[in-house]
Design a protein around this motif. Structure first.
Motif, PDB file in Angstrom:
ATOM      1  N   ILE A   1       2.995   1.605  -3.379  1.00 16.54           N
ATOM      2  CA  ILE A   1       2.187   2.123  -4.483  1.00 16.54           C
ATOM      3  C   ILE A   1       2.055   3.640  -4.404  1.00 16.54           C
ATOM      4  O   ILE A   1       1.974   4.329  -5.427  1.00 16.54           O
ATOM      5  N   SER A   2       2.067   4.170  -3.172  1.00 17.62           N
ATOM      6  CA  SER A   2       1.829   5.608  -2.987  1.00 17.62           C
ATOM      7  C   SER A   2       3.081   6.467  -3.182  1.00 17.62           C
ATOM      8  O   SER A   2       2.996   7.696  -3.197  1.00 17.62           O
TER       9      SER A   2
ATOM     10  N   LEU B   1       3.273  -2.967  -9.769  1.00 14.01           N
ATOM     11  CA  LEU B   1       2.555  -2.715  -8.516  1.00 14.01           C
ATOM     12  C   LEU B   1       1.053  -2.549  -8.714  1.00 14.01           C
ATOM     13  O   LEU B   1       0.287  -2.627  -7.741  1.00 14.01           O
ATOM     14  N   LYS B   2       0.618  -2.322  -9.951  1.00 17.49           N
ATOM     15  CA  LYS B   2      -0.807  -2.163 -10.214  1.00 17.49           C
ATOM     16  C   LYS B   2      -1.606  -3.410  -9.807  1.00 17.49           C
ATOM     17  O   LYS B   2      -2.790  -3.332  -9.472  1.00 17.49           O
ATOM     18  N   ARG B   3      -0.925  -4.554  -9.798  1.00 15.32           N
ATOM     19  CA  ARG B   3      -1.603  -5.805  -9.406  1.00 15.32           C
ATOM     20  C   ARG B   3      -2.070  -5.769  -7.963  1.00 15.32           C
ATOM     21  O   ARG B   3      -2.949  -6.514  -7.567  1.00 15.32           O
ATOM     22  N   PHE B   4      -1.422  -4.906  -7.159  1.00 24.47           N
ATOM     23  CA  PHE B   4      -1.710  -4.910  -5.725  1.00 24.47           C
ATOM     24  C   PHE B   4      -2.605  -3.750  -5.298  1.00 24.47           C
ATOM     25  O   PHE B   4      -2.866  -3.574  -4.115  1.00 24.47           O
ATOM     26  N   GLU B   5      -3.070  -2.957  -6.274  1.00 23.07           N
ATOM     27  CA  GLU B   5      -3.919  -1.817  -5.929  1.00 23.07           C
ATOM     28  C   GLU B   5      -5.318  -2.264  -5.518  1.00 23.07           C
ATOM     29  O   GLU B   5      -5.808  -3.277  -5.987  1.00 23.07           O
TER      30      GLU B   5
ATOM     31  N   LYS C   1       6.064   0.547 -11.422  1.00 21.90           N
ATOM     32  CA  LYS C   1       4.709   1.087 -11.275  1.00 21.90           C
ATOM     33  C   LYS C   1       3.680   0.161 -11.918  1.00 21.90           C
ATOM     34  O   LYS C   1       2.584  -0.068 -11.389  1.00 21.90           O
ATOM     35  N   GLU C   2       4.046  -0.387 -13.080  1.00 19.77           N
ATOM     36  CA  GLU C   2       3.152  -1.329 -13.787  1.00 19.77           C
ATOM     37  C   GLU C   2       2.979  -2.602 -12.971  1.00 19.77           C
ATOM     38  O   GLU C   2       1.864  -3.125 -12.837  1.00 19.77           O
TER      39      GLU C   2
ATOM     40  N   LYS D   1       0.841  -1.204   0.000  1.00 13.60           N
ATOM     41  CA  LYS D   1       0.000   0.000   0.000  1.00 13.60           C
ATOM     42  C   LYS D   1       0.877   1.256   0.000  1.00 13.60           C
ATOM     43  O   LYS D   1       0.613   2.216  -0.728  1.00 13.60           O
ATOM     44  N   GLU D   2       1.946   1.215   0.805  1.00 14.05           N
ATOM     45  CA  GLU D   2       2.835   2.376   0.872  1.00 14.05           C
ATOM     46  C   GLU D   2       3.740   2.452  -0.366  1.00 14.05           C
ATOM     47  O   GLU D   2       4.011   3.548  -0.874  1.00 14.05           O
TER      48      GLU D   2
ATOM     49  N   ASN E   1       5.747   8.598  -4.866  1.00 12.93           N
ATOM     50  CA  ASN E   1       5.767   9.329  -6.132  1.00 12.93           C
ATOM     51  C   ASN E   1       7.001  10.200  -6.339  1.00 12.93           C
ATOM     52  O   ASN E   1       7.089  10.934  -7.314  1.00 12.93           O
TER      53      ASN E   1
END
Length: 250
Positions: A71-72, A246-250, A243-244, A68-69, A74
């Protein structure tokens, strides 16, 4: 749902430090910071002779970084700060003048393997398979790498780091030196950890302090090294590749 926590309990000169997160004991920044300071405080406490490090729950010891962290994140500064959290915990364990006994009851991934590697003596159950999954996300086990390499050797560390999709058995980790002993059940593990901790309390604290310095000789540059590694991970986590992934875990 139980909230995340880090708690310390001192009994008979043994400090038991337990961390927990409902997401498979993953470690966000606030838990990492609290874990590092709790270990440091226990190391300075004259009433404490031995430290046991464990996690809550039955199934997973530690799932590593908080997705979660991750993914955030930036920007590079945020990324470096996040990965520095693992560096700070490992360095707190390294510098602690007391022996730290690891109690690993289940599967361990990524940063969790780093924690287990930084223990002075680690015991586990047969269910405690390990995996370094970072490469699968487009990053790498840069921050925990030195600790893992110190325990498994370059060969063992590179094997699990490259084979990022595979869990390696507790028996494999035992043979490589990560786990000192492996037990069939958590109950057997807990009894062994408690008995071992009590035995360590009989040792001369001054001798223990000097032994820790001896065991960790050659790691004096880790304050700088692990933070340099955190910068690498902090940059890579911003890549389009990661980033791509990590989209699996959003």
């Amino acid at each position: 749902m139980t909230k995340p926590y880090v708690k310390k309990d001192i009994k008979d000169k043994i400090a038991t430090i337990e961390f927990f997160h409902p997401a498979h004991n993953s470690l966000p920044s606030d838990i990492l910071a609290e874990l590092a300071s709790t270990i440091t405080d226990a190391g300075k406490d004259d009433e404490v002779l031995v430290i046991i490090l464990k996690s809550g729950g039955n199934r997973t010891f530690c799932a590593g970084a908080s997705f979660k962290e991750l993914i955030s994140i930036n920007d590079e500064v945020t990324g470096e700060t996040f990965f520095s959290g693992f560096a700070n915990v490992i360095n707190a364990m390294r510098k602690c003048p007391k022996f730290i006994i690891g109690r690993v009851q289940g599967k361990t991934v990524g940063g969790g393997v780093g924690l287990a590697s930084a223990m002075d003596y680690c015991m586990a159950t047969q269910h405690s398979a390990i995996k370094l999954s970072e490469l699968n996300l487009g990053i790498g086990p840069f921050v925990v790498g030195p600790a893992v390499e110190r325990k498994l050797g370059v060969s063992g560390m590179s094997q699990i780091a490259i084979d990022a999709n595979t869990f390696y058995s507790a028996e494999w980790a035992n043979q490589k030196g990560l786990f000192a002993k492996v037990f069939d059940t958590t109950e057997e593990l807990d009894l062994a950890v408690e008995e071992f901790a009590k035995n360590l309390c009989e040792y001369n604290p001054e001798a223990v302090k000097h032994m820790k310095q001896m065991f960790w000789r050659g790691t004096e540059d880790w304050d700088e090294l692990l933070l340099e590694r955190a910068k690498i991970s902090g940059k890579l986590v911003l890549s389009s590749f990661t980033k791509e992934k990590l989209k699996r875990f959003e």
